[in-house]
Structures are given as C-alpha cells and as structure tokens.
Design a protein around this motif. Structure first.
Motif, PDB file in Angstrom:
ATOM      1  N   HIS A 165       7.431  -6.352   6.397  1.00 17.63           N
ATOM      2  CA  HIS A 165       6.434  -7.177   5.702  1.00 17.63           C
ATOM      3  C   HIS A 165       5.475  -7.742   6.736  1.00 17.63           C
ATOM      4  N   ARG A 166       4.207  -7.467   6.498  1.00 18.46           N
ATOM      5  CA  ARG A 166       3.195  -7.929   7.440  1.00 18.46           C
ATOM      6  C   ARG A 166       2.816  -9.364   7.117  1.00 18.46           C
ATOM      7  N   ILE A 167       2.821 -10.224   8.129  1.00 21.21           N
ATOM      8  CA  ILE A 167       2.476 -11.617   7.876  1.00 21.21           C
ATOM      9  C   ILE A 167       1.798 -12.223   9.102  1.00 21.21           C
ATOM     10  N   ILE A 171       0.832  -1.202   0.000  1.00 25.47           N
ATOM     11  CA  ILE A 171       0.000   0.000   0.000  1.00 25.47           C
ATOM     12  C   ILE A 171       0.878   1.268   0.000  1.00 25.47           C
ATOM     13  N   THR A 172       2.040   1.193   0.618  1.00 21.23           N
ATOM     14  CA  THR A 172       2.915   2.371   0.638  1.00 21.23           C
ATOM     15  C   THR A 172       3.270   2.794  -0.788  1.00 21.23           C
ATOM     16  N   GLY A 173       3.577   1.803  -1.626  1.00 22.07           N
ATOM     17  CA  GLY A 173       3.891   2.105  -3.017  1.00 22.07           C
ATOM     18  C   GLY A 173       2.671   2.641  -3.755  1.00 22.07           C
ATOM     19  N   GLY A 212      -6.260  -3.073  15.153  1.00 19.75           N
ATOM     20  CA  GLY A 212      -5.440  -4.252  15.441  1.00 19.75           C
ATOM     21  C   GLY A 212      -4.136  -3.908  16.135  1.00 19.75           C
ATOM     22  N   ASP A 213      -3.846  -2.618  16.280  1.00 21.68           N
ATOM     23  CA  ASP A 213      -2.615  -2.189  16.953  1.00 21.68           C
ATOM     24  C   ASP A 213      -2.915  -1.681  18.356  1.00 21.68           C
ATOM     25  N   GLY A 214      -1.894  -1.743  19.196  1.00 18.24           N
ATOM     26  CA  GLY A 214      -1.958  -1.100  20.501  1.00 18.24           C
ATOM     27  C   GLY A 214      -1.187   0.215  20.429  1.00 18.24           C
ATOM     28  N   ILE A 221       2.556 -10.480  12.562  1.00 17.04           N
ATOM     29  CA  ILE A 221       3.884  -9.975  12.890  1.00 17.04           C
ATOM     30  C   ILE A 221       4.435  -9.174  11.711  1.00 17.04           C
ATOM     31  N   ASN A 222       5.540  -8.513  11.950  1.00 17.64           N
ATOM     32  CA  ASN A 222       6.055  -7.556  10.991  1.00 17.64           C
ATOM     33  C   ASN A 222       7.539  -7.854  10.774  1.00 17.64           C
ATOM     34  N   VAL A 223       7.834  -8.540   9.677  1.00 21.74           N
ATOM     35  CA  VAL A 223       9.201  -8.987   9.410  1.00 21.74           C
ATOM     36  C   VAL A 223       9.808  -8.084   8.337  1.00 21.74           C
ATOM     37  N   GLY A 278       2.497  -1.880  18.871  1.00 27.49           N
ATOM     38  CA  GLY A 278       2.590  -3.144  18.130  1.00 27.49           C
ATOM     39  C   GLY A 278       1.238  -3.821  18.001  1.00 27.49           C
ATOM     40  N   ARG A 279       1.216  -4.909  17.251  1.00 27.98           N
ATOM     41  CA  ARG A 279      -0.038  -5.600  16.967  1.00 27.98           C
ATOM     42  C   ARG A 279      -0.595  -6.272  18.216  1.00 27.98           C
ATOM     43  N   LEU A 280      -1.904  -6.305  18.291  1.00 31.79           N
ATOM     44  CA  LEU A 280      -2.586  -6.994  19.384  1.00 31.79           C
ATOM     45  C   LEU A 280      -3.061  -8.363  18.936  1.00 31.79           C
ATOM     46  N   VAL A 326       9.598  12.156   9.923  1.00 30.62           N
ATOM     47  CA  VAL A 326       8.199  11.866  10.182  1.00 30.62           C
ATOM     48  C   VAL A 326       7.979  10.356  10.245  1.00 30.62           C
ATOM     49  N   ASP A 327       7.659   9.888  11.434  1.00 32.58           N
ATOM     50  CA  ASP A 327       7.334   8.481  11.645  1.00 32.58           C
ATOM     51  C   ASP A 327       5.843   8.362  11.383  1.00 32.58           C
ATOM     52  N   THR A 328       5.493   7.683  10.292  1.00 41.71           N
ATOM     53  CA  THR A 328       4.099   7.689   9.851  1.00 41.71           C
ATOM     54  C   THR A 328       3.433   6.362  10.160  1.00 41.71           C
ATOM     55  N   TRP A 329       2.354   6.401  10.917  1.00 44.19           N
ATOM     56  CA  TRP A 329       1.605   5.182  11.205  1.00 44.19           C
ATOM     57  C   TRP A 329       0.375   5.104  10.312  1.00 44.19           C
ATOM     58  N   TRP A 330       0.204   3.960   9.692  1.00 40.82           N
ATOM     59  CA  TRP A 330      -1.015   3.665   8.937  1.00 40.82           C
ATOM     60  C   TRP A 330      -1.000   2.204   8.531  1.00 40.82           C
ATOM     61  N   GLN A 331      -1.932   1.796   7.688  1.00 39.88           N
ATOM     62  CA  GLN A 331      -2.089   0.381   7.324  1.00 39.88           C
ATOM     63  C   GLN A 331      -2.692   0.270   5.923  1.00 39.88           C
ATOM     64  N   THR A 332      -2.619  -0.930   5.367  1.00 40.71           N
ATOM     65  CA  THR A 332      -3.296  -1.183   4.095  1.00 40.71           C
ATOM     66  C   THR A 332      -4.764  -0.754   4.212  1.00 40.71           C
ATOM     67  N   GLU A 333      -5.342  -1.013   5.372  1.00 45.19           N
ATOM     68  CA  GLU A 333      -6.753  -0.715   5.602  1.00 45.19           C
ATOM     69  C   GLU A 333      -7.045   0.784   5.620  1.00 45.19           C
ATOM     70  N   VAL A 389       8.207   4.335   7.769  1.00 46.80           N
ATOM     71  CA  VAL A 389       6.905   3.659   7.679  1.00 46.80           C
ATOM     72  C   VAL A 389       7.018   2.152   7.808  1.00 46.80           C
ATOM     73  N   GLY A 390       5.973   1.544   8.321  1.00 47.69           N
ATOM     74  CA  GLY A 390       5.818   0.097   8.231  1.00 47.69           C
ATOM     75  C   GLY A 390       5.978  -0.631   9.546  1.00 47.69           C
ATOM     76  N   GLU A 391       6.717  -0.054  10.472  1.00 49.66           N
ATOM     77  CA  GLU A 391       6.996  -0.722  11.747  1.00 49.66           C
ATOM     78  C   GLU A 391       7.537   0.348  12.682  1.00 49.66           C
ATOM     79  N   PRO A 392       7.583   0.037  13.968  1.00 52.29           N
ATOM     80  CA  PRO A 392       8.119   1.039  14.896  1.00 52.29           C
ATOM     81  C   PRO A 392       9.578   1.333  14.562  1.00 52.29           C
ATOM     82  N   ILE A 393       9.972   2.590  14.680  1.00 55.77           N
ATOM     83  CA  ILE A 393      11.383   2.926  14.485  1.00 55.77           C
ATOM     84  C   ILE A 393      11.995   3.156  15.875  1.00 55.77           C
TER      85      ILE A 393
HETATM   86  C1  WT7 Z   1       0.885  -2.453  10.203  1.00 57.01           C
HETATM   87  C2  WT7 Z   1       0.296  -2.214   8.852  1.00 57.01           C
HETATM   88  C3  WT7 Z   1       1.654   1.554   6.602  1.00 57.01           C
HETATM   89  C4  WT7 Z   1       1.981   1.040   5.294  1.00 57.01           C
HETATM   90  C5  WT7 Z   1       2.945  -0.101   5.313  1.00 57.01           C
HETATM   91  C6  WT7 Z   1       2.516  -1.240   6.168  1.00 57.01           C
HETATM   92  C7  WT7 Z   1       2.600  -1.491  11.465  1.00 57.01           C
HETATM   93  C8  WT7 Z   1       2.926   0.643  10.157  1.00 57.01           C
HETATM   94  C9  WT7 Z   1       3.972   1.874  11.595  1.00 57.01           C
HETATM   95  C10 WT7 Z   1       4.655   2.860  12.378  1.00 57.01           C
HETATM   96  C11 WT7 Z   1       4.676   1.339  14.155  1.00 57.01           C
HETATM   97  C12 WT7 Z   1       3.685   0.642  12.204  1.00 57.01           C
HETATM   98  C13 WT7 Z   1       1.339  -1.561  12.311  1.00 57.01           C
HETATM   99  C14 WT7 Z   1       0.234  -1.606  11.276  1.00 57.01           C
HETATM  100  N1  WT7 Z   1       3.040  -0.109  11.269  1.00 57.01           N
HETATM  101  N2  WT7 Z   1       3.494   1.837  10.337  1.00 57.01           N
HETATM  102  N3  WT7 Z   1       4.986   4.049  11.871  1.00 57.01           N
HETATM  103  N4  WT7 Z   1       4.988   2.545  13.646  1.00 57.01           N
HETATM  104  N5  WT7 Z   1       4.042   0.380  13.475  1.00 57.01           N
HETATM  105  O1  WT7 Z   1       1.166  -1.538   5.923  1.00 57.01           O
HETATM  106  O2  WT7 Z   1       1.390  -3.999   5.667  1.00 57.01           O
HETATM  107  O3  WT7 Z   1      -0.852  -2.922   6.139  1.00 57.01           O
HETATM  108  O4  WT7 Z   1       0.942  -3.037   7.908  1.00 57.01           O
HETATM  109  O5  WT7 Z   1       2.253  -2.063  10.197  1.00 57.01           O
HETATM  110  O6  WT7 Z   1       1.359  -2.710  13.087  1.00 57.01           O
HETATM  111  O7  WT7 Z   1      -0.950  -2.180  11.750  1.00 57.01           O
HETATM  112  P1  WT7 Z   1       0.625  -2.926   6.353  1.00 57.01           P
END
Ligand code: WT7
Length: 639
Positions: free
Chosen positions: A514-516, A296-298, A488-490, A509-511, A503-505, A396-403, A372-376
């Motif tokens: 990559h969300r899996i 989704i980031t792309g 789904g996050d805390g 997990i986030n490898v 992190g996820r509740l 800018v640490d950006t939090w968001w999701q595919t959703e 983006v994508g995981e905690p920094i």
């Molecule tokens: C999950 C979403 C956001 C686009 C890329 C990933 C984690 C995402 C952060 C952040 C901590 C983050 C969350 C989220 N996440 N950004 N800045 N700090 N955690 O999209 O594959 O849909 O994954 O990535 O856990 O729910 P995604």
C-alpha cells in the motif's frame, strides 16, 4: 510464435519489435490500436504530446466505447465464455458469469444509472469489495460515459469522504456489508458516515453482499431490486479517446491524495497489450490477479486488461491466509488458474508458514507467476519460483504505478532468449524507453549505474493529469526533468542493461504494497491533541516490506500518558486513513533534529532507525547536534 507478428508492422522478431515500438512509436501504436480495439470512428492523430508541458493526448478524433470493447464484441463471438469467476470469501463458493451475463448486468445498471440522472461526464464513486457488481458498476459507468472513482473498501469514512468531495460525485455505489477473512465489514455504515460531509451526494446504490438488512435512508437505492426492472440492452455512449474513463486516488509526498485521470482508448489498449504479453496470456486461460479492485492493479489486471482480451478473470475477495495459508493454492487447483499475479508481502507471509501448504494442492495448471507493488526480495522470489511454480513457471516482477496505467518494466518470458534475474524487473515493455538521471539532471548513458528513473517518451497508458490540479501533475511528473516523465523511483541498470527498482526517492513509503505518503500520516498525528509535532519514516520490515516508524514530540503544557497517546494515534490513523496507516513504532522524543532553517532532517532519523550510525553524514547544518544523541538513545530504549 511471434506475439505481435500479426499486428501488421512488418518486423521479424521480438527484439526488432521492441526497437520498432520505441523508435517508431507512432506507427507501432497506430497499428496495435487499429488491430486491438473496436472503434466507432477511427482516430486521425496517433498522439499529440509534449511532456515538458504536461500535454498528453492519444488517438484523437477516434470514438469508441470501453464497455463494448470489454463485453459486446466477445458476446458476439463467444457469449457463454466465462468472463468473471468471483472467488468469494467463503472457500469453494465461487460464482461464474459468462460474457453474456456480465453484459446484461452492466446494461441493466447502465440503464438504472441513466434513469436516475447520471450523465456523461459525471463521476460515480464506487466503494465495494471485488465482486461482479463492482465490475459491472465500472463498466456501466463506461457504457454511459460517466467516469468512475473506485475507493478501496479498506479506507475509512474520512478518507472516502475526501475522495468523494474531490471527485464531486453525486452518486455512490456500495454494498450493505463486506466479508473478508470471515469477518463482516460495515461498508454501508462507512458510506453513511462519509456522506455527512459530502454535500454533492444525492443517491447511494446499495447492493446486498450479505443477507443482513441495513438501515436505508431516503437517498438509498436498493440496487438489485431496481436493476431487475431495467432492460438488458443499453445503448453505449460514443466516447472520445481522451474523455475521462476513471479517477483513481493515490498518495504523493504531500498530505493530499491525488486523483489521477485515465482516459478511454490509450488506457484500455495499454492494459490489454501488457496483460497479454507480460503474462503470456492465451485464449482460454484463467487469469487471476489477487489485488483489490480499489488499486490500479485491480483496474488494469482484474478488469480492463483481461476483459478487453476476452479472457477469464478471477476476482479474489478473501485473504491469503483464510481459512488457512493454503487458500491461494487451493484456489489455483479448484479454478485451474494459469496465471497468478500477487504481491511480495503475501508471498513473504506465506513463506513463513512453510512449503506444506503449497504442496497440498495441484498447481500444474500454473504457467506464469507475477509479482507487483514493491520490490520482491531474493528469498521470496526463489520460494515463489521453486516451491509455488515447481521451478517451471517464469516469475515476472512487474514494475509500474497508478500513474503509468499498466506495466512498464517486466521480464518477457515469451522471448526466445528470456533471461530472468531474481529480483529484477528486467526490461521495458513495448513503447517504453526508460532512462536514468544523475544528480545534475543529466541522462546516464552507461550501464552498471543507478539514477532517478524517468521515461523518455509518452505511451498510451499514462495518466493524463491530476483531477482539479493539473499544475501539480506538471510539477510532480514533468518539471523535475523537463521533457521526461519522472516516476519518483530510483533504479539500477545492470551491466547487461536490465533494470532493478531500488525504491522511492520521495517521501512515499510502501506498506504491504500500500502506497502512502509519510506526510499523510504526519498530518493525522499532528491532529492528536497532545502532539506538538511528528516525523514519520519507513523502515525495512520482514513481511510488510516497509513498516511505519513515527517520532512524536508531545506538547509540553499537556500532561498525558504515552500509552494513551499511542492509543489515540492508532485510533486516529485508522479513522482518518485506514488500518494499514497505524505506526509499527512510536518513539516519543523531546525534540526532532532540525536544520537552522527549521527543516526536519529525516535523513538522520532514517539512519538511526536503520542502525547506520556511522553513515549519519554531514551534520553541520543541524541546529543542535545534541538532539541526535537523544534520538539514538530513545530508539535504543524503544527496541
Ligand atoms: C509504486 C507505485 C504497480 C501497481 C501497484 C502499485 C512501487 C511497484 C514495483 C516493483 C519495486 C515497485 C514503486 C512505484 N512498485 N511495483 N515490481 N518493484 N517497486 O501502484 O500504488 O501506484 O505504487 O510502487 O515504488 O512507484 P502504486
């Protein structure tokens, strides 16, 4: 400058605007939608949403075409402006396309798709690395009213097939071969293997990324050759705001990936607005999001956001360490990049190679750095800020999701009082109202507390449903906290009211960003002939963020070597999912800790792997407490 002062909503500063965007959400979004998008027909209703029912509709009555918004309107004002810079795997071989060229490419492809029977409402699967033809493919679908389903080109044939089948695509677009980090990747062969089990597929468009010919079958179409025969003008389809723009599959807590549905107007508006304001993007800037277009980031920040804003976007085909760990910064210097948006996993990796790779290159064009994508973690944040950004570029640490479709929580560097705390996503974007929920499902009103992160009201960029499974959408996102969208996050909210994602509740997990779902990996492990059962958990990994730790119980009746099973597991994980799904550790166990009702107690496994033996918690529901000692011993022996 008041970034949205011109949107005509009559507010005088940014914090006023934030309040206004949340409290008078409809007026805010109506104003920006009229100002920022070109409509074929205006909308009559700003929104018709009921989160408790999973009903989400924006800008109904409106008609528009997303490709016109991303291309034609900029061609009218500045046809020769660079739309896309393709940073190819081979360094110093970038290719630039103007808005005019990208529109022509998109139109030729739109005509070709139409001529070959693709209709409004069909879904085309795209299996390509980041390249102009991939962007043109996405926009050509948008032009003729087809939905796209981009599948990350690192996914295996099985994973691709599953997504093609679920999307019911009859057309697939791919390249003969990919090139990444100097290595050739046989993408066309992967498609050939995938479509064996996809009866819906009737044609495969093959673009030539390398000069090596590939075997072409009766279904295959030589894409560039056929495009050359087409006209450069293609009538755009008039689309309803809520027609599907794309599906994008992502992992949840079950084994089956979910195809999230994003629609036309709301998604595009949200991608464009966040791109402009989170990164302080200005006309003429060169923006680079190094994520793959398969995520989704792309979609939002390599393609739709920058192009809707008439920006110049860099598509990155390579890796952070090819040909050496200076790649990003050499690219920043050569392409004069102003905003750089990347993942913490890459920053942590580069940090280990030392500062000299950064210092070698001129980074004075950089203005904003995004994560983006995981905690920094703080160390990576500080290095990014101090070494890469010379202490002068906001991170800018950006939090968001595919959703969520676009960024929901991020610092706002353009604010006059912009404070940024390392490792914190900080503040909600316009129109976003985050809330934290306690364990009883009540909204936590105080600060300096943690809870389950929900969003209290709808916003235009959010996903509308799950393709083929609307019920799962409602159950996953709308029912846990009725009336709220559950992420789904805390998260933690500080004394000052700033947000930090913890992190996820759920079992996601986030490898390496990559969300899996752990269930997806377990499904694969359980398919290995010698495996009786398995449990997969994430553990903290210094570069990947999280690594994969698998507990495996072998069938008693089968006589095998653990080394052989390990090999089989890795082969299966790469074949069924992708390379990044291979476990970092496999612990063979006699049995797993279970409750009397037979549920695996993952909490216990997690504590053992995190070496938190004092905090194992209440073990009274365990069927046989002895198991815990065996697991601890096995873990000890493995490390
Ligand atoms: C999950 C979403 C956001 C686009 C890329 C990933 C984690 C995402 C952060 C952040 C901590 C983050 C969350 C989220 N996440 N950004 N800045 N700090 N955690 O999209 O594959 O849909 O994954 O990535 O856990 O729910 P995604």
């Amino acid at each position: 400058m008041l970034p949205l002062g011109s949107c005509g909503v009559g507010v005088s500063d940014r914090s006023d605007l934030q309040d206004f965007s949340v409290c008078s959400s409809d007026s805010f979004w109506a104003a920006v939608a009229r100002q920022r998008l070109s409509w074929i027909r205006p909308f009559h209703t700003v929104q018709d949403c009921d989160l408790s029912q999973g009903r989400i509709r924006w800008f109904e009555g409106g008609k528009l075409n997303v490709s016109v918004n991303c291309l034609d309107r900029h061609v009218h004002t500045c046809p020769e402006r660079v739309a896309v810079i393709w940073e190819r795997d081979e360094p110093k071989s970038e290719v630039k396309l103007s808005y005019r060229q990208l529109l022509e490419m998109t139109c030729r492809l739109g005509n070709l798709l139409r001529r070959r029977g693709v209709k409004k409402g069909d879904c085309v699967t795209i299996y390509m690395p980041p390249c102009p033809l991939a962007v043109a493919s996405m926009l050509a679908c948008a032009r003729i009213g087809a939905a796209h389903n981009v599948v990350f080109a690192g996914f295996s044939a099985d994973a691709l097939a599953e997504r093609i089948r679920d999307a019911q695509s009859s057309t697939v677009i791919t390249v003969n071969q990919g090139v990444r980090g100097g290595k050739v990747i046989e993408l066309k062969k992967t498609v050939d293997a995938a479509i064996q089990s996809c009866p819906t597929v009737q044609q495969v468009f093959v673009a030539m990324r390398t000069e090596n010919p590939v075997v072409m079958t009766a279904k295959d179409v030589a894409m560039e050759e056929e495009m050359a025969k087409e006209d450069t003008v293609c009538e755009p389809a008039g689309m309803d705001s809520e027609d599907t723009l794309f599906l994008l599959y992502t992992s949840g807590s079950t084994g089956k990936p979910k195809g999230l549905v994003h629609t036309q107007a709301g998604y595009l508006l949200y991608a464009a607005l966040t791109h402009r304001y989170v990164f302080s993007y200005h006309d003429g800037d060169v923006f680079s999001c190094v994520a793959d277009i398969g995520w989704i980031t792309g979609h939002s920040y390599s393609v739709y956001g920058p192009l809707a804003n008439g920006g110049t976007t860099v598509l990155f085909e390579s890796t952070p360490i090819y040909p050496d760990p200076g790649r990003y910064w050499e690219m920043v210097q050569r392409l004069k990049i102003n905003q750089f948006y990347g993942a913490p996993t890459a920053i942590r990796l580069l940090l280990k190679y030392g500062d000299k790779w950064v210092h070698k290159y001129d980074r004075s064009t950089l203005k904003t750095l995004g994560s983006v994508g995981e905690p920094i973690n703080t160390e990576a944040w500080e290095w990014y800020h101090r070494v890469v950004g010379q202490g002068r570029c906001p991170v800018v640490d950006t939090w968001w999701q595919t959703e969520t479709g676009g960024i929901c929580i991020a610092p706002r560097p353009a604010d006059p009082d912009a404070e940024i705390v390392p490792g914190m996503a900080m503040r909600p974007f316009f129109g976003i109202k985050p809330v934290l929920m306690d364990t009883e499902g009540k909204v936590v009103t105080s600060n300096d507390t943690s809870g389950a992160l929900c969003i209290a009201q709808p916003w235009p960029g959010m996903a509308r449903t799950i393709h083929n499974d609307p019920q799962r959408f409602t159950e996953t996102y709308c029912q846990p906290y009725p009336g709220y969208f559950f992420t789904g996050d805390g998260a933690y909210r500080s004394k000052e009211g700033y947000y930090q994602i913890t992190g996820r509740l759920d079992d996601v997990i986030n490898v390496s960003g990559h969300r899996i779902g752990t269930a997806e990996i377990e499904d694969v492990l359980n398919q290995c002939s010698a495996v009786a059962e398995s449990a997969v958990i994430g553990f903290s990994h210094s570069i990947k963020g999280q690594g994969i730790y698998a507990f495996v119980v072998l069938k008693k009746s089968i006589d095998v070597q653990e080394a052989d099973v390990t090999r089989q597991i890795n082969d299966m994980a790469s074949k069924k999912i992708a390379k990044y799904a291979c476990p970092d550790y496999i612990q063979f166990a006699q049995r797993l800790p279970k409750t009397r009702s037979g549920k695996i107690m993952r909490r216990v496994l997690r504590k053992v792997v995190d070496s938190e033996l004092e905090g194992l918690g209440d073990l009274s529901t365990l069927d046989d407490p002895e198991v815990v000692q065996e697991i601890i011993q096995g873990h000890h022996d493995l490390l």
